[in-house]
Design a protein around this motif. Structure first.
Motif, PDB file in Angstrom:
ATOM      1  N   ALA A  23       0.842  -1.207   0.000  1.00 36.02           N
ATOM      2  CA  ALA A  23       0.000   0.000   0.000  1.00 36.02           C
ATOM      3  C   ALA A  23       0.871   1.248   0.000  1.00 36.02           C
ATOM      4  N   PHE A  24       0.370   2.303  -0.647  1.00 32.31           N
ATOM      5  CA  PHE A  24       1.119   3.547  -0.790  1.00 32.31           C
ATOM      6  C   PHE A  24       1.297   4.221   0.576  1.00 32.31           C
ATOM      7  N   GLY A  25       2.507   4.774   0.799  1.00 31.97           N
ATOM      8  CA  GLY A  25       2.706   5.599   1.983  1.00 31.97           C
ATOM      9  C   GLY A  25       3.861   5.154   2.846  1.00 31.97           C
ATOM     10  N   THR A  45       3.960  14.088  -1.418  1.00 30.60           N
ATOM     11  CA  THR A  45       2.558  14.320  -1.027  1.00 30.60           C
ATOM     12  C   THR A  45       2.307  13.816   0.404  1.00 30.60           C
ATOM     13  N   THR A  46       2.927  12.684   0.741  1.00 26.68           N
ATOM     14  CA  THR A  46       2.799  12.153   2.110  1.00 26.68           C
ATOM     15  C   THR A  46       3.575  13.036   3.083  1.00 26.68           C
ATOM     16  N   ALA A  47       4.780  13.437   2.650  1.00 24.11           N
ATOM     17  CA  ALA A  47       5.626  14.277   3.511  1.00 24.11           C
ATOM     18  C   ALA A  47       4.896  15.571   3.885  1.00 24.11           C
ATOM     19  N   ASP A  72      -8.468   9.852   8.054  1.00 23.34           N
ATOM     20  CA  ASP A  72      -7.433   9.733   7.022  1.00 23.34           C
ATOM     21  C   ASP A  72      -8.151   9.165   5.788  1.00 23.34           C
ATOM     22  N   PHE A  73      -8.483  10.062   4.850  1.00 26.67           N
ATOM     23  CA  PHE A  73      -9.298   9.668   3.693  1.00 26.67           C
ATOM     24  C   PHE A  73      -8.354   9.229   2.567  1.00 26.67           C
ATOM     25  N   GLY A  74      -8.385   7.948   2.216  1.00 27.81           N
ATOM     26  CA  GLY A  74      -7.402   7.380   1.278  1.00 27.81           C
ATOM     27  C   GLY A  74      -6.168   7.005   2.078  1.00 27.81           C
ATOM     28  N   CYS A  75      -6.359   6.065   3.047  1.00 30.05           N
ATOM     29  CA  CYS A  75      -5.323   5.858   4.083  1.00 30.05           C
ATOM     30  C   CYS A  75      -4.105   5.096   3.583  1.00 30.05           C
ATOM     31  N   GLY A  76      -4.213   4.326   2.478  1.00 32.68           N
ATOM     32  CA  GLY A  76      -3.038   3.596   1.962  1.00 32.68           C
ATOM     33  C   GLY A  76      -2.427   2.732   3.049  1.00 32.68           C
ATOM     34  N   SER A  77      -1.158   2.970   3.372  1.00 32.72           N
ATOM     35  CA  SER A  77      -0.467   2.190   4.415  1.00 32.72           C
ATOM     36  C   SER A  77      -0.952   2.539   5.820  1.00 32.72           C
ATOM     37  N   GLY A  78      -1.761   3.596   5.929  1.00 30.50           N
ATOM     38  CA  GLY A  78      -2.207   4.052   7.255  1.00 30.50           C
ATOM     39  C   GLY A  78      -1.218   4.992   7.905  1.00 30.50           C
ATOM     40  N   ILE A  79      -0.218   5.404   7.165  1.00 28.24           N
ATOM     41  CA  ILE A  79       0.878   6.197   7.741  1.00 28.24           C
ATOM     42  C   ILE A  79       0.372   7.469   8.424  1.00 28.24           C
ATOM     43  N   LEU A  80      -0.619   8.141   7.813  1.00 29.99           N
ATOM     44  CA  LEU A  80      -1.063   9.422   8.374  1.00 29.99           C
ATOM     45  C   LEU A  80      -1.907   9.196   9.627  1.00 29.99           C
ATOM     46  N   ALA A  81      -2.792   8.197   9.569  1.00 30.74           N
ATOM     47  CA  ALA A  81      -3.633   7.896  10.736  1.00 30.74           C
ATOM     48  C   ALA A  81      -2.755   7.454  11.912  1.00 30.74           C
ATOM     49  N   GLY A 110      -9.645   5.425   9.202  1.00 30.83           N
ATOM     50  CA  GLY A 110      -9.008   5.321   7.885  1.00 30.83           C
ATOM     51  C   GLY A 110     -10.016   4.791   6.883  1.00 30.83           C
ATOM     52  N   ILE A 111     -10.079   5.438   5.725  1.00 30.49           N
ATOM     53  CA  ILE A 111     -11.016   5.014   4.677  1.00 30.49           C
ATOM     54  C   ILE A 111     -10.211   4.792   3.400  1.00 30.49           C
ATOM     55  N   ASP A 112     -10.460   3.672   2.727  1.00 30.22           N
ATOM     56  CA  ASP A 112      -9.777   3.434   1.454  1.00 30.22           C
ATOM     57  C   ASP A 112     -10.616   2.496   0.596  1.00 30.22           C
ATOM     58  N   ILE A 113     -10.517   2.664  -0.729  1.00 29.78           N
ATOM     59  CA  ILE A 113     -11.249   1.795  -1.650  1.00 29.78           C
ATOM     60  C   ILE A 113     -10.525   0.464  -1.867  1.00 29.78           C
ATOM     61  N   ASP A 114      -9.291   0.344  -1.360  1.00 32.76           N
ATOM     62  CA  ASP A 114      -8.450  -0.813  -1.654  1.00 32.76           C
ATOM     63  C   ASP A 114      -8.333  -1.708  -0.405  1.00 32.76           C
TER      64      ASP A 114
HETATM   65  C1  SAM Z   1      -1.579   8.550  -2.653  1.00 35.79           C
HETATM   66  S1  SAM Z   1      -2.236   7.269  -1.683  1.00 35.79           S
HETATM   67  C2  SAM Z   1      -2.102   8.000  -0.078  1.00 35.79           C
HETATM   68  C3  SAM Z   1      -1.774   7.017   1.004  1.00 35.79           C
HETATM   69  C4  SAM Z   1      -1.423   7.651   2.352  1.00 35.79           C
HETATM   70  N1  SAM Z   1      -2.571   8.304   2.937  1.00 35.79           N
HETATM   71  C5  SAM Z   1      -0.285   8.649   2.193  1.00 35.79           C
HETATM   72  O1  SAM Z   1      -0.505   9.840   2.410  1.00 35.79           O
HETATM   73  O2  SAM Z   1       0.817   8.221   1.860  1.00 35.79           O
HETATM   74  C6  SAM Z   1      -3.952   7.424  -2.066  1.00 35.79           C
HETATM   75  C7  SAM Z   1      -4.841   6.363  -1.450  1.00 35.79           C
HETATM   76  O3  SAM Z   1      -6.183   6.765  -1.682  1.00 35.79           O
HETATM   77  C8  SAM Z   1      -6.963   5.648  -2.012  1.00 35.79           C
HETATM   78  N2  SAM Z   1      -8.124   6.146  -2.761  1.00 35.79           N
HETATM   79  C9  SAM Z   1      -8.180   6.541  -4.051  1.00 35.79           C
HETATM   80  N3  SAM Z   1      -9.426   6.936  -4.373  1.00 35.79           N
HETATM   81  C10 SAM Z   1     -10.181   6.806  -3.246  1.00 35.79           C
HETATM   82  C11 SAM Z   1     -11.558   7.042  -2.936  1.00 35.79           C
HETATM   83  N4  SAM Z   1     -12.404   7.479  -3.857  1.00 35.79           N
HETATM   84  N5  SAM Z   1     -11.985   6.794  -1.691  1.00 35.79           N
HETATM   85  C12 SAM Z   1     -11.134   6.322  -0.753  1.00 35.79           C
HETATM   86  N6  SAM Z   1      -9.822   6.059  -0.990  1.00 35.79           N
HETATM   87  C13 SAM Z   1      -9.353   6.304  -2.215  1.00 35.79           C
HETATM   88  C14 SAM Z   1      -6.012   4.759  -2.807  1.00 35.79           C
HETATM   89  O4  SAM Z   1      -6.427   3.412  -2.785  1.00 35.79           O
HETATM   90  C15 SAM Z   1      -4.683   4.985  -2.063  1.00 35.79           C
HETATM   91  O5  SAM Z   1      -4.486   4.027  -1.049  1.00 35.79           O
END
Ligand code: SAM
Length: 295
Positions: free
Chosen positions: A136-138, A144-146, A164-173, A186-190
């Protein structure tokens, strides 16, 4: 054991077929690389888009005779005698060691560090998040994370709840919880992001304060005092009505994942609900912040 590597230029259309042929010929691994600088942002789930100019990189045992393979490739109508390729010797290395060596603890703002688990924590008194790169991203290495981590470090999060909307690795949460937030969502589509966030929360002993949802399972009426969303300009624009409703009046918002030239438009979009600050920048990326109006 050393290896030889064949690199050849192809297209998104033909890269998969070439990969299959090279595997049949005896390649032990194939990777695709971007032949020109054509970033691919946010592929849809289950999709693996390729670049228009895709470089196919095939690895073979060092004693493999590549001449017949090159002849076979030249005979393909879509490659032909114009085939652009390169053969290179690859020295044997401990690749895992090499990969691990490239990750170091990084400081964000004044208090916060993100540290890979195999490194010594530079400052035991700091707020240390232990996090290893995964699917997962992050990891904190992306601007962008920094930008989000620096923002979180600058806030007084004590006792606050955060989304944390789009939490990826959960790093921000996880960082917010270690910085003192009372609870995080944390909310994510993945699915992989949900799993990774859970694992990272456990490793940092904050799992009891982190709730994780796919968007369809998110509780009705969910709201928080702080929301951070690092998900690219397109989704930030489309999801603006939904995202704004998740922030309490007087609550704080940070949006990241947008390029500098996209900042004004996204800021204007959110200005109907938030008093927006001037954007902050890192490399080509921008972060927007604002405070929810009492509408
Ligand atoms: C760029 S990563 C960010 C991950 C982490 N929060 C960070 O800052 O490194 C974007 C994340 O948003 C999720 N994402 C994309 N579209 C989304 C949506 N519509 N609703 C929720 N999560 C979404 C992706 O699956 C991905 O894990």
């Amino acid at each position: 054991m050393p290896w030889i590597q064949l690199r050849l230029h192809s297209s998104s259309e033909h890269a998969d077929a070439i990969s299959d042929l090279l595997m049949d010929e005896g390649s032990v691994s194939i990777t695709f690389e971007d032949g020109k600088d054509q970033p691919i942002f946010e592929p849809k789930l289950g999709e693996t888009p390729l670049w228009n100019d895709t470089v196919v990189v095939a690895l073979f045992d060092a004693d493999f005779d590549l001449a017949p393979v090159v002849d076979m490739l030249k005979s393909l109508p879509f490659l032909g005698s114009e085939l652009k390729y390169k053969i290179e010797q690859i020295e044997d290395k401990d690749w895992v060691r090499e990969w691990m060596d490239s990750y170091h603890p990084i400081q964000f703002g004044k208090r916060l560090w993100i540290c890979p688990s195999w490194r010594e924590v530079p400052d035991p008194e700091a707020v240390n998040v232990i996090l290893d790169p995964g699917l997962a991203f992050g990891t904190g290495t992306h601007p962008t994370t920094a930008l989000c981590l620096e923002w979180l470090d600058s806030l007084d999060l004590a006792g606050k709840d955060i989304i944390d909307f789009g939490c990826g690795s959960g790093i921000l949460a996880v960082a917010a919880l270690k910085l003192g937030a009372a609870k995080a969502t944390g909310i994510d589509i993945d699915y992989q992001a949900i799993d990774a966030s859970r694992d990272n929360a456990q490793r940092n002993q904050v799992e009891d304060r982190l709730a994780l949802y796919l968007p369809e399972d998110q509780p009705a009426g969910l709201k928080a005092e702080v929301l951070v969303a690092n998900i690219l300009a397109g989704p930030l624009r489309e999801l603006a009505p939904l995202i704004q409703a998740l922030v309490q009046p007087g609550g704080k918002l940070a949006l990241s994942g947008l390029l500098k030239e996209q900042a004004a438009e996204i800021s204007e979009c959110y200005a109907q609900w938030f008093d927006m600050d001037q954007p902050a920048h890192k490399d080509d990326w921008s972060r927007l912040t604002g405070v929810r109006k009492s509408l």
